[in-house]
Design a protein around this motif. Structure first.
Motif, mmCIF file in Angstrom:
data_model
loop_
_atom_site.group_PDB
_atom_site.id
_atom_site.type_symbol
_atom_site.label_atom_id
_atom_site.label_comp_id
_atom_site.label_asym_id
_atom_site.label_seq_id
_atom_site.Cartn_x
_atom_site.Cartn_y
_atom_site.Cartn_z
ATOM 1 N N ASN A 64 0.800 -1.226 0.000
ATOM 2 C CA ASN A 64 0.000 0.000 0.000
ATOM 3 C C ASN A 64 0.830 1.271 0.000
ATOM 4 O O ASN A 64 0.302 2.330 0.281
ATOM 5 C CB ASN A 64 -0.943 -0.004 1.203
ATOM 6 N N TYR A 65 2.129 1.182 -0.311
ATOM 7 C CA TYR A 65 2.891 2.408 -0.226
ATOM 8 C C TYR A 65 2.709 3.255 -1.476
ATOM 9 O O TYR A 65 2.425 2.756 -2.557
ATOM 10 C CB TYR A 65 4.362 2.122 0.111
ATOM 11 N N SER A 66 2.847 4.564 -1.302
ATOM 12 C CA SER A 66 2.681 5.503 -2.410
ATOM 13 C C SER A 66 3.974 5.660 -3.179
ATOM 14 O O SER A 66 5.059 5.557 -2.624
ATOM 15 C CB SER A 66 2.257 6.882 -1.883
ATOM 16 N N SER A 67 3.827 5.918 -4.454
ATOM 17 C CA SER A 67 4.963 6.210 -5.309
ATOM 18 C C SER A 67 4.473 7.172 -6.376
ATOM 19 O O SER A 67 3.433 6.948 -6.988
ATOM 20 C CB SER A 67 5.486 4.914 -5.927
ATOM 21 N N LYS A 68 5.207 8.224 -6.585
ATOM 22 C CA LYS A 68 4.806 9.246 -7.555
ATOM 23 C C LYS A 68 5.663 9.127 -8.814
ATOM 24 O O LYS A 68 6.855 8.838 -8.742
ATOM 25 C CB LYS A 68 4.962 10.629 -6.951
ATOM 26 N N TYR A 69 5.029 9.371 -9.964
ATOM 27 C CA TYR A 69 5.680 9.254 -11.264
ATOM 28 C C TYR A 69 5.388 10.470 -12.132
ATOM 29 O O TYR A 69 4.282 11.019 -12.085
ATOM 30 C CB TYR A 69 5.167 8.010 -12.014
ATOM 31 N N PHE A 70 6.374 10.837 -12.929
ATOM 32 C CA PHE A 70 6.141 11.826 -13.972
ATOM 33 C C PHE A 70 5.507 11.107 -15.153
ATOM 34 O O PHE A 70 5.951 10.031 -15.545
ATOM 35 C CB PHE A 70 7.462 12.465 -14.453
ATOM 36 N N GLU A 71 4.481 11.716 -15.722
ATOM 37 C CA GLU A 71 3.870 11.247 -16.959
ATOM 38 C C GLU A 71 4.436 12.135 -18.060
ATOM 39 O O GLU A 71 4.110 13.316 -18.149
ATOM 40 C CB GLU A 71 2.352 11.377 -16.863
ATOM 41 N N ILE A 72 5.319 11.581 -18.873
ATOM 42 C CA ILE A 72 6.115 12.360 -19.817
ATOM 43 C C ILE A 72 5.689 12.049 -21.249
ATOM 44 O O ILE A 72 5.745 10.887 -21.667
ATOM 45 C CB ILE A 72 7.617 12.036 -19.630
ATOM 46 N N PRO A 73 5.254 13.054 -21.990
ATOM 47 C CA PRO A 73 4.910 12.792 -23.398
ATOM 48 C C PRO A 73 6.119 12.211 -24.133
ATOM 49 O O PRO A 73 7.240 12.690 -23.975
ATOM 50 C CB PRO A 73 4.558 14.182 -23.948
ATOM 51 N N ASN A 97 9.543 19.625 -17.378
ATOM 52 C CA ASN A 97 8.827 20.860 -17.071
ATOM 53 C C ASN A 97 7.383 20.752 -17.556
ATOM 54 O O ASN A 97 7.126 20.451 -18.714
ATOM 55 C CB ASN A 97 9.522 22.058 -17.725
ATOM 56 N N GLY A 98 6.431 20.963 -16.667
ATOM 57 C CA GLY A 98 5.020 20.919 -17.008
ATOM 58 C C GLY A 98 4.417 19.532 -17.066
ATOM 59 O O GLY A 98 3.222 19.385 -17.337
ATOM 60 N N CYS A 99 5.208 18.492 -16.816
ATOM 61 C CA CYS A 99 4.672 17.130 -16.853
ATOM 62 C C CYS A 99 3.813 16.861 -15.619
ATOM 63 O O CYS A 99 4.129 17.315 -14.515
ATOM 64 C CB CYS A 99 5.800 16.092 -16.924
ATOM 65 N N ARG A 100 2.766 16.131 -15.834
ATOM 66 C CA ARG A 100 1.862 15.769 -14.747
ATOM 67 C C ARG A 100 2.538 14.758 -13.826
ATOM 68 O O ARG A 100 3.271 13.869 -14.291
ATOM 69 C CB ARG A 100 0.598 15.166 -15.342
ATOM 70 N N VAL A 101 2.314 14.892 -12.521
ATOM 71 C CA VAL A 101 2.796 13.928 -11.528
ATOM 72 C C VAL A 101 1.587 13.115 -11.081
ATOM 73 O O VAL A 101 0.546 13.674 -10.731
ATOM 74 C CB VAL A 101 3.449 14.634 -10.320
ATOM 75 N N ILE A 102 1.737 11.790 -11.139
ATOM 76 C CA ILE A 102 0.639 10.913 -10.731
ATOM 77 C C ILE A 102 1.107 9.969 -9.626
ATOM 78 O O ILE A 102 2.263 9.598 -9.572
ATOM 79 C CB ILE A 102 0.094 10.111 -11.928
ATOM 80 N N ASP A 103 0.190 9.625 -8.743
ATOM 81 C CA ASP A 103 0.442 8.600 -7.726
ATOM 82 C C ASP A 103 -0.014 7.279 -8.329
ATOM 83 O O ASP A 103 -1.097 7.197 -8.899
ATOM 84 C CB ASP A 103 -0.353 8.905 -6.458
ATOM 85 N N TRP A 104 0.804 6.265 -8.202
ATOM 86 C CA TRP A 104 0.456 4.997 -8.836
ATOM 87 C C TRP A 104 -0.759 4.336 -8.213
ATOM 88 O O TRP A 104 -1.336 3.416 -8.786
ATOM 89 C CB TRP A 104 1.643 4.082 -8.917
#
Length: 187
Positions: free
Chosen positions: A85-94, A176-183
């Protein structure tokens, strides 16, 4: 639009992802933090120096990206480790952000005989461009089997990117400007 994904570094400096070797020149402290992740297995210690023949450089000069949405990795891990259940954040990069950079897809599942730490056959690598890139829509069966092997050994988790193809890019990538999402967040 298609994306590649990269875990958000804990101590990111600026708006550009840089390979390990470049990070060493920017921040010795951050480099020491990042290089520690290779200390968990004798064969992983060698990875930064191992040459990726198709890119003609050591792994320390490339960035590793996931071609699968992080939530699918989270769901795959959760299917084998229900308590995960741990969180991890990722950049969503075009994917267009890698235009003009040498990039390959490394798919360790292609031959059916991948052994971690051994030389990988040429057929595990293919050139990637924004024009030929395809995002993965589901987690590979091999990744689920890998997670299960770790569960069977008594582990409480497993490396999320194991047996998931990687997109390896030689160079720096602007986030720069990429969305950050939690998995944990659904697609």
């Amino acid at each position: 639009m298609s994306y590649i994904y990269h875990m958000v570094p804990k101590n990111l400096i600026g708006h550009v992802l840089v390979p390990l070797q470049s990070l060493r020149e920017i921040s010795e402290e951050n480099y020491r933090t990042e290089i520690k992740k290779y200390d968990d297995h004798p064969k992983r210690k060698e990875l930064p120096q191992r040459v990726i023949k198709k890119l003609n450089c050591p792994q320390s000069e490339v960035l590793h990206f996931s071609p699968i949405h992080p939530h699918l990795m989270f769901k795959g891990l959760k299917s084998i480790f229900p308590e995960w259940n741990y969180s991890s954040k990722y950049f969503e990069i075009p994917i267009q952000r890698i235009e003009g950079l040498p990039a390959i897809k490394f798919d360790m599942n292609v031959t059916g005989s991948y052994v971690f730490g051994e030389d990988e056959p040429e057929e595990m690598f293919e050139w990637v461009t924004p024009q030929n890139y395809e995002i993965l829509r589901e987690i590979p069966v091999e990744a689920i089997e890998f997670y299960q092997q770790w569960r069977d050994r008594g582990e409480r988790g497993a490396p999320a990117m194991a047996r998931i193809p990687h997109v390896m890019v030689r160079g720096e990538v602007d986030i720069n400007g990429c969305r950050v999402i939690d998995w944990k967040s659904p697609i």
